[in-house]
Design a protein around this motif. Sequence first.
Motif, short mmCIF file in Angstrom:
data_model
loop_
_atom_site.label_atom_id
_atom_site.label_comp_id
_atom_site.label_asym_id
_atom_site.label_seq_id
_atom_site.Cartn_x
_atom_site.Cartn_y
_atom_site.Cartn_z
N MET A 157 -35.28 -7.58 -16.41
CA MET A 157 -36.70 -7.36 -16.29
C MET A 157 -36.96 -6.51 -15.06
O MET A 157 -36.52 -6.83 -13.96
CB MET A 157 -37.43 -8.71 -16.17
CG MET A 157 -38.87 -8.56 -15.77
SD MET A 157 -39.90 -10.05 -15.77
CE MET A 157 -39.15 -11.08 -14.57
N LYS A 158 -37.70 -5.41 -15.25
CA LYS A 158 -38.05 -4.54 -14.12
C LYS A 158 -39.44 -4.88 -13.61
O LYS A 158 -40.35 -5.14 -14.38
CB LYS A 158 -37.99 -3.08 -14.52
CG LYS A 158 -36.57 -2.59 -14.71
CD LYS A 158 -36.52 -1.11 -14.92
CE LYS A 158 -35.07 -0.69 -15.10
NZ LYS A 158 -34.97 0.71 -15.51
N ILE A 159 -39.56 -4.88 -12.28
CA ILE A 159 -40.80 -5.21 -11.60
C ILE A 159 -41.16 -4.04 -10.69
O ILE A 159 -40.33 -3.60 -9.89
CB ILE A 159 -40.63 -6.50 -10.77
CG1 ILE A 159 -40.28 -7.67 -11.69
CG2 ILE A 159 -41.88 -6.78 -9.95
CD1 ILE A 159 -39.87 -8.93 -10.95
N ALA A 160 -42.40 -3.56 -10.80
CA ALA A 160 -42.88 -2.47 -9.94
C ALA A 160 -43.79 -3.04 -8.87
O ALA A 160 -44.57 -3.96 -9.13
CB ALA A 160 -43.63 -1.45 -10.78
N VAL A 161 -43.70 -2.47 -7.67
CA VAL A 161 -44.52 -2.94 -6.56
C VAL A 161 -45.16 -1.74 -5.86
O VAL A 161 -44.47 -0.79 -5.50
CB VAL A 161 -43.68 -3.74 -5.53
CG1 VAL A 161 -44.54 -4.20 -4.37
CG2 VAL A 161 -42.99 -4.92 -6.19
N GLN A 207 -35.15 -4.94 -10.11
CA GLN A 207 -34.57 -5.43 -11.36
C GLN A 207 -34.23 -6.89 -11.17
O GLN A 207 -33.57 -7.26 -10.20
CB GLN A 207 -33.31 -4.64 -11.71
CG GLN A 207 -32.57 -5.13 -12.93
CD GLN A 207 -33.26 -4.73 -14.22
OE1 GLN A 207 -33.70 -3.60 -14.36
NE2 GLN A 207 -33.36 -5.65 -15.15
N MET A 208 -34.71 -7.71 -12.10
CA MET A 208 -34.37 -9.13 -12.07
C MET A 208 -33.19 -9.33 -13.00
O MET A 208 -33.25 -8.96 -14.17
CB MET A 208 -35.57 -9.95 -12.55
CG MET A 208 -35.44 -11.41 -12.34
SD MET A 208 -35.36 -11.78 -10.59
CE MET A 208 -34.37 -13.25 -10.67
N GLY A 209 -32.11 -9.85 -12.47
CA GLY A 209 -30.92 -10.06 -13.28
C GLY A 209 -30.23 -11.36 -12.91
O GLY A 209 -30.79 -12.19 -12.18
N LYS A 210 -29.03 -11.53 -13.39
CA LYS A 210 -28.27 -12.76 -13.13
C LYS A 210 -28.02 -12.97 -11.64
O LYS A 210 -27.97 -14.09 -11.17
CB LYS A 210 -26.94 -12.73 -13.88
CG LYS A 210 -27.12 -12.84 -15.38
CD LYS A 210 -25.77 -12.82 -16.08
CE LYS A 210 -25.97 -12.89 -17.58
NZ LYS A 210 -24.70 -12.86 -18.31
N GLY A 211 -27.85 -11.88 -10.91
CA GLY A 211 -27.57 -11.98 -9.48
C GLY A 211 -28.82 -12.12 -8.63
O GLY A 211 -28.75 -12.17 -7.41
#
Length: 124
Positions: free
Chosen positions: A1-5, A27-31
């Motif tokens: 999931m990508k998050i923009a700020v 980027q929200m990922g496993k890590g």
Amino acid sequence: MKIAVASSDGETVDQHFGQAHHFLIFQMGKGGLEFVELREKSKKPIYDHEYRWKRGLEILKDCRVVFCRRIGDEPRQKLQEIGIEVVESKKETITNAITGYLTSVIREIKSNKKMEVEDAQNRN
């Protein structure tokens, strides 16, 4: 999931969606949460107020969520139409804003699961 700020300093969520010159992409990922890139809006002269926020739509199409200090009704609606959730955030750190958002999403998922289980038990 990508998050923009929308952030002017890379530390806080402090930019209005339409006024932001760039967006930080995470980027929200496993890590966990990782910074991916800086996306800049076109630097062509702006002759139309509406075009200022439309430039943001163009560069965020692959994001799931956008964090900003404030946003107008029309850009919010357009983002939601293309599947991007908008989170207005008071001037807080990027980490705190994203962590708070993700925590609320997890709570909502857990709550929905609990209600589904209760509904299934009541049907039986």
